[in-house]
Design an enzyme around this catalytic site. Structure first.
Site: not given
Ligand code: AMP
Length: 264
Positions: A13, A88, A127, A139, A150
């Protein structure tokens, strides 16, 4: 243009959002990045979500919705944006619908990056290995256990959004396993298609044309000095006379199949 990129972690994404930023001049709104920045800055929100993120669980809907609502109102987002990692959950999608309606804006498309989960796990593991090999810091949520959690969160809480946006008619799916440039080309085609199909909808949404009223024919200029009323009355009496003559013929005509009676 306002888009959502939907797909599990590691589906690409972020990479595709960058292509769209370069091509269409949109801003990328990644809730993951915003939350990580909050954790780093040690804000109240950051302290609230740090552990949740490290576990690979989803942060509370209210928290994420409020940061998105604030962000989309900033001047750089007025021209258009790509939501990456938001919504999400279904409640987040409903909150987004309400928020967009309040601001008088609509989504142009929701792009789903379809991926194969096993291939995805291999992709993320490689990665992680590459990041380590470069000596860069990983991270907090970049480890296999967290990754599985996740993915589970995606399956249970985020995947229902595919049906949600399919019902809304905004969903477009592309093959997220294809090479990066091919995925980008598929997304561009999907956006062109979304634009083409959105146009008739806009025409339908235009205010309805005024219906003709019963008085309308009387507004025509009267024919050859006759008043419309008289002309109509004459036409109607001619029609009635014609009907009477036809009726008479019908009554006197011989039934089919029988010889006509010779006239006396
Ligand atoms: P990402 O970088 O989008 O994979 O997000 C990393 C982490 O941020 C996720 O595993 C969640 O803990 C939190 N997070 C990001 N976006 C959301 C969302 N829309 N709703 C809830 N948690 C989020």
């Amino acid at each position: 243009m306002r888009l959502i990129l939907l797909g599990p972690p590691g589906a690409g994404k972020g990479t595709q959002a960058q292509h769209l930023v370069a091509k269409y001049g949109l801003v990328q709104l990644s809730t993951g990045d915003m939350l990580r920045a909050a954790v780093k800055a040690g804000t109240a929100i950051g302290r609230q979500v740090a552990d949740i993120m490290a576990r690979g669980a989803l942060c509370p809907d209210d928290t994420v919705v409020s940061i998105v609502e604030e962000r989309i109102q900033q001047p750089d987002a007025r021209k258009g944006f790509i939501l990456d990692g938001f919504p999400r959950t279904v409640p987040q999608a409903e909150a987004l619908d309400r928020m967009l309606a309040q601001h008088g804006i609509a989504l142009d498309a929701v792009i789903e990056l379809r991926v194969d989960e096993d291939a995805l796990i291999k992709r993320i593991e490689s990665r992680i290995a590459q990041t380590k090999a470069r000596g860069e810091k990983l991270r907090d949520d970049d480890n296999p256990d967290v990754l599985h959690r996740r993915l589970a969160a995606y399956r249970e809480q985020t995947a229902p959004l595919i049906a949600y946006y399919r019902r809304h008619g905004t969903l477009r799916s592309v093959d997220g396993m294809a090479p990066i440039l091919e995925v980008a080309a598929q997304i561009e085609r999907a956006l062109e298609e979304a634009e083409r199909t959105a146009k008739p909808a806009k025409r339908v949404a235009a205010p309805p044309r005024r219906r003709r009223t019963a008085k309308r024919p009387a507004e025509k200029p009267p024919a050859r000095g006759r008043t419309p009323k008289k002309a109509t009355a004459r036409a109607s009496s001619r029609r009635k006379a014609g009907d009477r003559r036809k009726g008479a013929r019908r009554r006197t005509a011989a039934p089919k199949g029988l010889p006509r009676r010779p006239r006396a």
